[in-house]
Design an enzyme around this catalytic site. Structure first.
Site, PDB file in Angstrom:
ATOM      1  N   TYR A   1      35.831 -19.797  19.944  1.00  0.00           N
ATOM      2  CA  TYR A   1      35.411 -21.044  19.307  1.00  0.00           C
ATOM      3  C   TYR A   1      36.259 -22.182  19.847  1.00  0.00           C
ATOM      4  O   TYR A   1      37.312 -21.986  20.442  1.00  0.00           O
ATOM      5  CB  TYR A   1      35.554 -20.964  17.780  1.00  0.00           C
ATOM      6  CG  TYR A   1      36.955 -20.655  17.292  1.00  0.00           C
ATOM      7  CD1 TYR A   1      37.868 -21.684  17.065  1.00  0.00           C
ATOM      8  CD2 TYR A   1      37.370 -19.338  17.062  1.00  0.00           C
ATOM      9  CE1 TYR A   1      39.146 -21.416  16.621  1.00  0.00           C
ATOM     10  CE2 TYR A   1      38.658 -19.060  16.627  1.00  0.00           C
ATOM     11  CZ  TYR A   1      39.538 -20.102  16.407  1.00  0.00           C
ATOM     12  OH  TYR A   1      40.817 -19.832  15.979  1.00  0.00           O
TER      13      TYR A   1
ATOM     14  N   GLY B   1      49.563 -17.767  17.762  1.00  0.00           N
ATOM     15  CA  GLY B   1      48.496 -18.659  17.317  1.00  0.00           C
ATOM     16  C   GLY B   1      48.304 -18.776  15.825  1.00  0.00           C
ATOM     17  O   GLY B   1      47.275 -19.292  15.376  1.00  0.00           O
TER      18      GLY B   1
ATOM     19  N   HIS C   1      47.132 -25.131   8.592  1.00  0.00           N
ATOM     20  CA  HIS C   1      46.344 -26.293   9.019  1.00  0.00           C
ATOM     21  C   HIS C   1      45.251 -26.632   8.011  1.00  0.00           C
ATOM     22  O   HIS C   1      44.905 -25.844   7.130  1.00  0.00           O
ATOM     23  CB  HIS C   1      45.741 -26.069  10.408  1.00  0.00           C
ATOM     24  CG  HIS C   1      44.730 -24.971  10.501  1.00  0.00           C
ATOM     25  ND1 HIS C   1      43.409 -25.141  10.160  1.00  0.00           N
ATOM     26  CD2 HIS C   1      44.858 -23.684  10.912  1.00  0.00           C
ATOM     27  CE1 HIS C   1      42.752 -24.006  10.367  1.00  0.00           C
ATOM     28  NE2 HIS C   1      43.609 -23.103  10.816  1.00  0.00           N
TER      29      HIS C   1
ATOM     30  N   CYS D   1      45.256 -17.706  10.412  1.00  0.00           N
ATOM     31  CA  CYS D   1      46.019 -18.877   9.991  1.00  0.00           C
ATOM     32  C   CYS D   1      46.055 -18.996   8.467  1.00  0.00           C
ATOM     33  O   CYS D   1      45.350 -18.292   7.749  1.00  0.00           O
ATOM     34  CB  CYS D   1      45.400 -20.146  10.584  1.00  0.00           C
ATOM     35  SG  CYS D   1      45.568 -20.255  12.380  1.00  0.00           S
TER      36      CYS D   1
ATOM     37  N   ASN E   1      44.895 -21.408   5.825  1.00  0.00           N
ATOM     38  CA  ASN E   1      43.977 -22.524   5.607  1.00  0.00           C
ATOM     39  C   ASN E   1      44.276 -23.220   4.291  1.00  0.00           C
ATOM     40  O   ASN E   1      44.618 -22.578   3.292  1.00  0.00           O
ATOM     41  CB  ASN E   1      42.530 -22.024   5.548  1.00  0.00           C
ATOM     42  CG  ASN E   1      41.953 -21.652   6.899  1.00  0.00           C
ATOM     43  OD1 ASN E   1      40.782 -21.285   6.978  1.00  0.00           O
ATOM     44  ND2 ASN E   1      42.743 -21.730   7.953  1.00  0.00           N
TER      45      ASN E   1
END
Length: 407
Positions: free
Chosen positions: A310, A324, A328, A346, A348
């Site tokens: 993506y 990575g 965020h 991640c 979120n």
């Protein structure tokens, strides 16, 4: 800065070193200091005896990193004086481990120096020893030592001190190199260097830094032998400080799923989050904020798995791992935040919460994640505090002896 002897030795990886410290200079009032035979002696005016063991008299090609090492007996006090050929005095002080007198800066290449050590006995009568030596020519093979942090940086309580090298140091040279990397702090805190990689050294305190700590790093590596004919290029210093103790914690097994943000122990906010989906779980462990981007792009179109490819614009991103994982803004997953895990690994959160958190944090602030199915890989980020202290000290080239059991 005030240091206890034990804390100073720990910072160098020398806790538990033998009690015999023959190199003490200008700071000892011991009546007896163990002596040893050397190549240069002194004229005995009192009962004290002193011998300079390095550099030996008339030595040539001495490294520009040379320390003055001596032994003394029956000495109430000792002083060291070092002068260049033209009589210019060289500033210096005892090494924190007490095993040598260390010039304040790298000696001049090709210059001739004379070291004079004076030992004074109980009656105030001095005895001196001297050694004249010549420093080697400037070497063509040099190793650069570079600090990741800039002077004046303010960092989080989980930030390691990071020194990067331009080439690997052979293992049989690492203890000697590590001994010349001196860290002091106010207030004093126990800590140690570890060889994070072959070309990177990290120093961390035993526990998270105390908020407000002032840190001084003094690398006395100019002219220092680094193995295979290489020598340290220049000395290096760093002054930095530690900001407020801002810590972020997430427990994946808790309900609702939230990040708890504390500053100096007080809860600031609980933020609903979504972690990595079952097929791409977030890492559990102690990480720190590595870098921050108000705006960036996540582009995984080269991923071998088409399902993971993506490209998306991201706001308020804070990197936690080299692999990575970030904190965020993820407005697309707000309905899942606090309830279920849907990210690619991640953490979120909503745009408003991500912006608020971004404005609170600094590099080195700790992020502790618990309860996921994946354990953090050591070295995937600045993972120094993901190891226990006993595990971490194993990376020191200078062995650390365990504390004696109190009787």
């Amino acid at each position: 800065m005030s240091w206890t002897r034990r804390r100073t030795l720990t910072a160098l990886g020398l806790v538990g070193a033998g009690a015999s410290l023959p190199g003490l200079a200008a700071c000892t009032d011991e009546k007896k200091t163990p002596g040893s035979e050397g190549s240069s002696g002194g004229k005995a005016e009192g009962k004290a005896r002193v011998t300079i063991t390095a550099p030996v008299a008339d030595a040539k090609d001495v490294p520009a990193s040379a320390e003055i090492v001596f032994s003394a007996t029956d000495a109430k006090a000792t002083t060291v004086e070092l002068k260049s050929k033209d009589g210019t005095a060289v500033d210096g002080a005892p090494h924190p481990d007490g095993k040598g007198w260390l010039p304040a800066k790298t000696l001049e290449y090709g210059e001739t120096y004379t070291a004079t050590v004076t030992a004074t006995d109980d009656d105030g009568k001095p005895t001196t020893a001297s050694s004249t030596f010549t420093v080697m020519a400037k070497p063509s093979k040099q190793v650069r030592f570079v600090s990741f942090l800039a002077d004046g940086a303010v960092v989080g309580v989980g930030m390691p001190l990071i020194i990067q090298l331009s080439r690997a140091i052979p293992k049989d040279q690492r203890a000697a190199v590590q001994r010349r990397l001196i860290v002091s702090s106010e207030p004093a805190q126990e800590g140690i260097w570890t060889w994070y990689t072959d070309t990177e050294l990290h120093w961390r305190p035993k526990e998270f830094w105390q908020s407000g700590t002032k840190v001084r790093v003094d690398l006395r590596v100019g002219g220092l032998p680094c193995g295979d004919g290489y020598f340290g290029r220049t000395d290096l210093t760093l002054d930095c400080s530690i900001g407020p103790a801002l810590v972020m914690t997430v427990d994946d097994k808790a309900s609702p799923k939230v990040m708890t943000v504390t500053r100096n122990g007080a809860v600031l906010k609980k933020i609903p989050v979504s972690l990595g989906r079952p097929s791409m779980p977030s890492s559990s462990g102690t990480m720190v904020v590595i870098e921050k981007f108000a705006k960036t792009v996540f582009d995984t179109r080269t991923d071998p798995n088409p399902a993971n490819r993506y490209r998306v614009d991201i706001d308020w991103a804070q990197r936690l791992t080299w692999g990575g994982e970030f904190i965020h803004s993820a407005p697309w997953s707000v309905s899942d935040q606090g309830k279920r895990n849907v990210s690619h690994g991640c953490i979120n959160m909503s745009a408003a919460n991500a912006k608020w958190l971004f404005q609170q944090t600094r590099i080195g602030d700790p992020v502790v994640v618990k309860g996921t199915s994946r354990q953090l890989q050591y070295g995937n980020g600045w993972t120094d505090f993901d190891k226990t202290w006993d595990e971490y000290v194993q990376g020191s080239a200078i062995p650390v002896a365990p504390e004696p059991t109190p009787s």
